[in-house]
Design a protein around this motif. Structure first.
Motif, PDB file in Angstrom:
ATOM      1  N   THR A  19       0.827  -1.200   0.000  1.00 46.19           N
ATOM      2  CA  THR A  19       0.000   0.000   0.000  1.00 46.19           C
ATOM      3  C   THR A  19       0.865   1.255   0.000  1.00 46.19           C
ATOM      4  OG1 THR A  19      -0.122   0.038   2.423  1.00 46.19           O
ATOM      5  CG2 THR A  19      -1.817  -1.215   1.251  1.00 46.19           C
ATOM      6  N   GLU A  20       0.245   2.380  -0.289  1.00 45.74           N
ATOM      7  CA  GLU A  20       1.014   3.612  -0.461  1.00 45.74           C
ATOM      8  C   GLU A  20       1.498   4.213   0.854  1.00 45.74           C
ATOM      9  OE1 GLU A  20      -0.623   6.440  -3.101  1.00 45.74           O
ATOM     10  OE2 GLU A  20      -1.125   4.974  -4.625  1.00 45.74           O
ATOM     11  N   ASP A  21       1.060   3.680   1.994  1.00 50.53           N
ATOM     12  CA  ASP A  21       1.581   4.153   3.278  1.00 50.53           C
ATOM     13  C   ASP A  21       2.628   3.190   3.825  1.00 50.53           C
ATOM     14  OD1 ASP A  21      -0.208   2.112   3.910  1.00 50.53           O
ATOM     15  OD2 ASP A  21      -0.713   2.983   5.846  1.00 50.53           O
ATOM     16  N   ARG A  22       3.195   2.385   2.928  1.00 52.79           N
ATOM     17  CA  ARG A  22       4.249   1.414   3.242  1.00 52.79           C
ATOM     18  C   ARG A  22       3.730   0.245   4.063  1.00 52.79           C
ATOM     19  NH1 ARG A  22       9.622   2.868   2.620  1.00 52.79           N
ATOM     20  NH2 ARG A  22      10.034   0.709   3.197  1.00 52.79           N
ATOM     21  N   GLY A  23       2.448  -0.069   3.959  1.00 53.64           N
ATOM     22  CA  GLY A  23       1.908  -1.256   4.583  1.00 53.64           C
ATOM     23  C   GLY A  23       1.904  -2.418   3.605  1.00 53.64           C
ATOM     24  N   LEU A  24       1.688  -3.629   4.121  1.00 51.72           N
ATOM     25  CA  LEU A  24       1.609  -4.823   3.290  1.00 51.72           C
ATOM     26  C   LEU A  24       0.331  -5.580   3.602  1.00 51.72           C
ATOM     27  CD1 LEU A  24       5.237  -6.308   3.436  1.00 51.72           C
ATOM     28  CD2 LEU A  24       4.257  -4.860   1.663  1.00 51.72           C
ATOM     29  N   VAL A  25      -0.264  -6.160   2.578  1.00 51.45           N
ATOM     30  CA  VAL A  25      -1.423  -7.032   2.735  1.00 51.45           C
ATOM     31  C   VAL A  25      -1.120  -8.325   1.991  1.00 51.45           C
ATOM     32  CG1 VAL A  25      -3.886  -7.368   2.316  1.00 51.45           C
ATOM     33  CG2 VAL A  25      -3.022  -5.080   2.895  1.00 51.45           C
ATOM     34  N   ALA A  26      -0.932  -9.409   2.744  1.00 54.26           N
ATOM     35  CA  ALA A  26      -0.663 -10.714   2.135  1.00 54.26           C
ATOM     36  C   ALA A  26      -1.978 -11.473   1.992  1.00 54.26           C
ATOM     37  CB  ALA A  26       0.317 -11.509   2.988  1.00 54.26           C
ATOM     38  N   ILE A  27      -2.237 -11.974   0.801  1.00 53.69           N
ATOM     39  CA  ILE A  27      -3.475 -12.698   0.504  1.00 53.69           C
ATOM     40  C   ILE A  27      -3.178 -14.191   0.558  1.00 53.69           C
ATOM     41  CG2 ILE A  27      -5.342 -12.986  -1.156  1.00 53.69           C
ATOM     42  CD1 ILE A  27      -4.427 -10.342  -2.449  1.00 53.69           C
ATOM     43  N   ARG A  28      -3.909 -14.899   1.407  1.00 55.34           N
ATOM     44  CA  ARG A  28      -3.718 -16.333   1.560  1.00 55.34           C
ATOM     45  C   ARG A  28      -4.567 -17.103   0.542  1.00 55.34           C
ATOM     46  NH1 ARG A  28       0.796 -15.692   4.582  1.00 55.34           N
ATOM     47  NH2 ARG A  28       0.406 -15.358   6.808  1.00 55.34           N
ATOM     48  N   PRO A  29      -4.278 -18.405   0.336  1.00 54.62           N
ATOM     49  CA  PRO A  29      -5.059 -19.212  -0.606  1.00 54.62           C
ATOM     50  C   PRO A  29      -6.550 -19.232  -0.261  1.00 54.62           C
ATOM     51  CG  PRO A  29      -3.036 -20.356   0.000  1.00 54.62           C
ATOM     52  CD  PRO A  29      -3.133 -19.162   0.897  1.00 54.62           C
ATOM     53  N   GLY A  30      -7.398 -19.165  -1.291  1.00 57.86           N
ATOM     54  CA  GLY A  30      -8.832 -19.264  -1.104  1.00 57.86           C
ATOM     55  C   GLY A  30      -9.484 -18.050  -0.477  1.00 57.86           C
ATOM     56  N   THR A  31      -8.785 -16.935  -0.460  1.00 57.96           N
ATOM     57  CA  THR A  31      -9.301 -15.730   0.203  1.00 57.96           C
ATOM     58  C   THR A  31     -10.069 -14.847  -0.773  1.00 57.96           C
ATOM     59  OG1 THR A  31      -7.556 -15.716   1.874  1.00 57.96           O
ATOM     60  CG2 THR A  31      -8.599 -13.604   1.391  1.00 57.96           C
ATOM     61  N   GLU A  32     -11.077 -14.168  -0.236  1.00 62.43           N
ATOM     62  CA  GLU A  32     -11.860 -13.221  -1.022  1.00 62.43           C
ATOM     63  C   GLU A  32     -12.108 -11.978  -0.162  1.00 62.43           C
ATOM     64  OE1 GLU A  32     -16.102 -13.060  -3.500  1.00 62.43           O
ATOM     65  OE2 GLU A  32     -15.225 -14.982  -2.857  1.00 62.43           O
ATOM     66  N   PHE A  33     -11.744 -10.804  -0.704  1.00 66.51           N
ATOM     67  CA  PHE A  33     -11.924  -9.570   0.056  1.00 66.51           C
ATOM     68  C   PHE A  33     -11.996  -8.378  -0.886  1.00 66.51           C
ATOM     69  CE2 PHE A  33      -7.504  -9.121  -0.826  1.00 66.51           C
ATOM     70  CZ  PHE A  33      -7.170  -7.790  -0.645  1.00 66.51           C
ATOM     71  N   VAL A  34     -12.334  -7.222  -0.330  1.00 68.23           N
ATOM     72  CA  VAL A  34     -12.372  -5.986  -1.101  1.00 68.23           C
ATOM     73  C   VAL A  34     -11.875  -4.847  -0.220  1.00 68.23           C
ATOM     74  CG1 VAL A  34     -14.770  -5.498  -0.443  1.00 68.23           C
ATOM     75  CG2 VAL A  34     -13.823  -4.463  -2.513  1.00 68.23           C
ATOM     76  N   ALA A  35     -11.118  -3.923  -0.801  1.00 71.98           N
ATOM     77  CA  ALA A  35     -10.734  -2.694  -0.105  1.00 71.98           C
ATOM     78  C   ALA A  35     -11.859  -1.686  -0.320  1.00 71.98           C
ATOM     79  CB  ALA A  35      -9.414  -2.157  -0.651  1.00 71.98           C
ATOM     80  N   GLU A  36     -12.605  -1.401   0.732  1.00 76.12           N
ATOM     81  CA  GLU A  36     -13.750  -0.500   0.616  1.00 76.12           C
ATOM     82  C   GLU A  36     -13.355   0.966   0.749  1.00 76.12           C
ATOM     83  OE1 GLU A  36     -17.493  -3.209   2.068  1.00 76.12           O
ATOM     84  OE2 GLU A  36     -16.583  -1.868   3.536  1.00 76.12           O
ATOM     85  N   HIS A  37     -12.242   1.210   1.416  1.00 81.51           N
ATOM     86  CA  HIS A  37     -11.791   2.595   1.593  1.00 81.51           C
ATOM     87  C   HIS A  37     -10.280   2.610   1.738  1.00 81.51           C
ATOM     88  CE1 HIS A  37     -11.150   6.609   3.215  1.00 81.51           C
ATOM     89  NE2 HIS A  37     -10.669   6.086   4.325  1.00 81.51           N
ATOM     90  N   PHE A  38      -9.641   3.547   1.070  1.00 80.32           N
ATOM     91  CA  PHE A  38      -8.213   3.749   1.264  1.00 80.32           C
ATOM     92  C   PHE A  38      -7.853   5.176   0.904  1.00 80.32           C
ATOM     93  CE2 PHE A  38      -3.757   3.865  -0.092  1.00 80.32           C
ATOM     94  CZ  PHE A  38      -3.164   3.366   1.059  1.00 80.32           C
ATOM     95  N   ALA A  39      -7.158   5.843   1.805  1.00 80.12           N
ATOM     96  CA  ALA A  39      -6.636   7.181   1.549  1.00 80.12           C
ATOM     97  C   ALA A  39      -5.363   7.339   2.364  1.00 80.12           C
ATOM     98  CB  ALA A  39      -7.651   8.257   1.932  1.00 80.12           C
ATOM     99  N   ALA A  40      -4.291   7.761   1.729  1.00 78.23           N
ATOM    100  CA  ALA A  40      -2.998   7.965   2.395  1.00 78.23           C
ATOM    101  C   ALA A  40      -2.435   9.308   1.943  1.00 78.23           C
ATOM    102  CB  ALA A  40      -2.044   6.823   2.063  1.00 78.23           C
ATOM    103  N   GLU A  41      -3.056  10.378   2.430  1.00 80.36           N
ATOM    104  CA  GLU A  41      -2.694  11.732   2.015  1.00 80.36           C
ATOM    105  C   GLU A  41      -2.262  12.604   3.190  1.00 80.36           C
ATOM    106  OE1 GLU A  41      -6.329  12.837   0.189  1.00 80.36           O
ATOM    107  OE2 GLU A  41      -5.980  11.669  -1.640  1.00 80.36           O
ATOM    108  N   ASP A  42      -2.004  11.966   4.342  1.00 77.99           N
ATOM    109  CA  ASP A  42      -1.637  12.693   5.554  1.00 77.99           C
ATOM    110  C   ASP A  42      -2.718  13.708   5.931  1.00 77.99           C
ATOM    111  OD1 ASP A  42      -0.114  13.313   7.752  1.00 77.99           O
ATOM    112  OD2 ASP A  42       1.191  14.728   6.702  1.00 77.99           O
ATOM    113  N   LYS A  43      -3.958  13.251   5.887  1.00 79.32           N
ATOM    114  CA  LYS A  43      -5.111  14.072   6.242  1.00 79.32           C
ATOM    115  C   LYS A  43      -5.975  13.325   7.250  1.00 79.32           C
ATOM    116  CE  LYS A  43      -5.385  16.285   1.670  1.00 79.32           C
ATOM    117  NZ  LYS A  43      -6.258  16.516   0.479  1.00 79.32           N
ATOM    118  N   PRO A  44      -6.885  14.048   7.949  1.00 73.03           N
ATOM    119  CA  PRO A  44      -7.770  13.367   8.905  1.00 73.03           C
ATOM    120  C   PRO A  44      -8.647  12.299   8.270  1.00 73.03           C
ATOM    121  CG  PRO A  44      -7.774  15.737   9.288  1.00 73.03           C
ATOM    122  CD  PRO A  44      -7.026  15.516   8.010  1.00 73.03           C
ATOM    123  N   THR A  45      -8.847  12.389   6.967  1.00 70.32           N
ATOM    124  CA  THR A  45      -9.687  11.412   6.268  1.00 70.32           C
ATOM    125  C   THR A  45      -8.930  10.159   5.862  1.00 70.32           C
ATOM    126  OG1 THR A  45      -9.241  12.615   4.212  1.00 70.32           O
ATOM    127  CG2 THR A  45     -11.288  13.145   5.377  1.00 70.32           C
TER     128      THR A  45
END
Length: 455
Positions: A88-114
């Motif tokens: 991710t753009e804030d230097r995080g990692l998301v590892a997806i395991r076998p058989g997984t299903e997901f969605v990113a519903e929200h993401f913002a990395a702009e150094d703001k309260p939001t």
């Protein structure tokens, strides 16, 4: 500089094309600023992948590859034996395991309260190593599952939604699990909260089938059953993934690295206001990842032709990203050709170059070079390099300054490159963040500052 002592460290980055950049540890730029809605906003880049992982949205599906971008609102599905790691753009990692299903519903990395990250996990497991959003807006970082919401406290954790079928196969209970490797999480069900510390596993059982159609659970007994609890031991279905050894190393310095990136982002001067509305740089869409084409077999010339543009190019037609890609392409070919004169010709006299690499103990070490040393270290590293492959994940150019007459003068360049091969018979693979400051001199684009940081 003692080349015999430093060659191995320089080889980790100078061994390939991703050797130079500006702004040590600088943040990955967001390409979603022009988006009119959050759906479609860039969420992460595919760092590693094994097997088939697909992303779908609006009725279309695409198979992911290393270097591809993943966007908010896309539903990701991993096949039974597939895995992937997203950065991710804030230097995080998301590892997806076998058989997984997901969605990113929200993401913002702009150094703001939001700022924030919300992942909705339908089934399967993720390993989430939080970036700097977890420090600046902890309450905005969460994983939502069918039975619980998981908040974080600066964390490396593994949420797992265990289906009824897998629960039966593994002799466990159906529901949501969360194993904390570092930091801590909080599992919430209604008003009930459970803090989970490192080394512990929290659990919320799935609701009885007859109650799942209800929008709320009002029965006191049912709410008691669904309260989160701590388990006595780690369930047997938690097994390391294919990339966990690398994730373990990354997690050791994740907080420090992500906060350093955020601090540098804050210190970076804002881009200067353009003289006219037309001067605003064009939106830079991430290019499709592709290996650099092998250079032609012709013998290298003594100097490399630098990128040129017409002398009276208006700022609005400057096309910084196009210039950036062309300049980097010429630099890449000069390195592959192992031509020190060509490499030197791409940099202005007195250019400052800094290479920052991670040593065997995980610490970051910086090496300052002049352009002649830069060329020499690159050629030395290339001598023992075989099976070399390189791919620029994305490249972005931005206008920095222009003349009063509207001619672009300086361009900032950012690029992320993934390289792999064998050096001295040993395999290697790494990612580097590069940035340059290019200045037009005599009709040629030359780098006047460069820095690279091994990711």
């Amino acid at each position: 500089m003692d080349w015999s002592l430093n060659r191995s460290r320089l080889g980790a980055i100078a061994g390939g094309v991703g050797l130079f950049c500006i702004l040590m540890g600088g943040s990955l730029p967001s390409h979603s600023a022009a988006a009119t809605a959050e759906t479609g906003r860039q969420f992460a880049a595919v760092l590693h992948i094994r097997g088939e992982v697909a992303a779908s949205a609006a009725g279309t599906e695409r198979k992911l590859r290393e270097g591809d971008m993943v966007y908010v609102g896309e539903r990701l599905r991993a096949a039974a034996l597939a895995e992937a790691v997203l950065k991710t753009e804030d230097r995080g990692l998301v590892a997806i395991r076998p058989g997984t299903e997901f969605v990113a519903e929200h993401f913002a990395a702009e150094d703001k309260p939001t700022d924030g990250l919300t992942l909705r996990l339908f089934t399967g497991s993720l390993r989430v190593i939080s970036g700097w959003i977890a420090r600046t807006n902890r309450s905005g970082h969460k994983v939502v599952t069918p039975t619980a919401t998981i908040g974080i406290r600066g964390t490396d954790h593994e949420p797992y939604v265990l289906s009824a079928e897998l629960a039966t196969a593994t002799s466990n209970r159906e529901g949501t699990y969360d194993k904390v490797n570092r930091g801590g999480t909080t599992m919430e069900v209604g008003e009930h909260k459970l803090d989970i510390d490192a080394g512990k596993v929290g659990f919320v059982r799935a609701a009885p089938k007859e109650a799942r159609s209800k929008s709320t659970f009002k029965e006191r007994a049912l709410m008691t059953i669904l309260m989160p609890v701590l388990l006595d031991k780690v369930p047997n279905f938690y097994v390391p993934g294919a990339f966990d050894a690398e994730l373990d190393r990354y997690a050791q310095t994740a907080d420090e690295d992500s906060l350093k990136q955020l601090e540098q982002r804050r210190k970076a001067p804002p881009p200067p206001a353009a003289a006219t509305p037309a001067a605003a740089p064009a939106s830079a869409a991430p290019p499709a990842a592709a290996p650099v084409a092998a250079p032609p077999a012709a013998a290298p010339a003594a100097t490399a032709p630098a990128v040129t543009t017409p002398a009276a190019t208006p700022v609005g037609d400057c096309a910084p990203t196009t210039i950036a890609k062309t300049w980097l392409g010429q630099l890449d070919n000069a390195i592959i050709r192992r031509s020190a004169p060509r490499i030197i010709a791409m940099f202005a006299p007195g250019t400052s170059v800094r290479a920052t690499v991670r040593d065997t103990e995980g610490k970051m070490t910086s090496i300052d070079l002049v352009r002649e040393e830069l060329a020499k270290s690159t050629i030395e590293a290339m001598k023992g390099l075989t099976n070399y492959k390189q791919r620029r994940v994305w490249t972005e150019g931005k206008l920095v300054s222009a003349t009063a007459g509207g001619v672009c003068e300086r361009i900032g360049v950012r690029s992320v490159v993934i390289e792999q091969g064998r050096q001295a018979g040993k395999p290697y693979r790494f990612e580097s963040l590069e940035e340059y400051l290019l200045e037009k001199r005599g009709g040629k684009w030359l780098a006047i500052k460069a820095e690279t940081t091994q990711q």
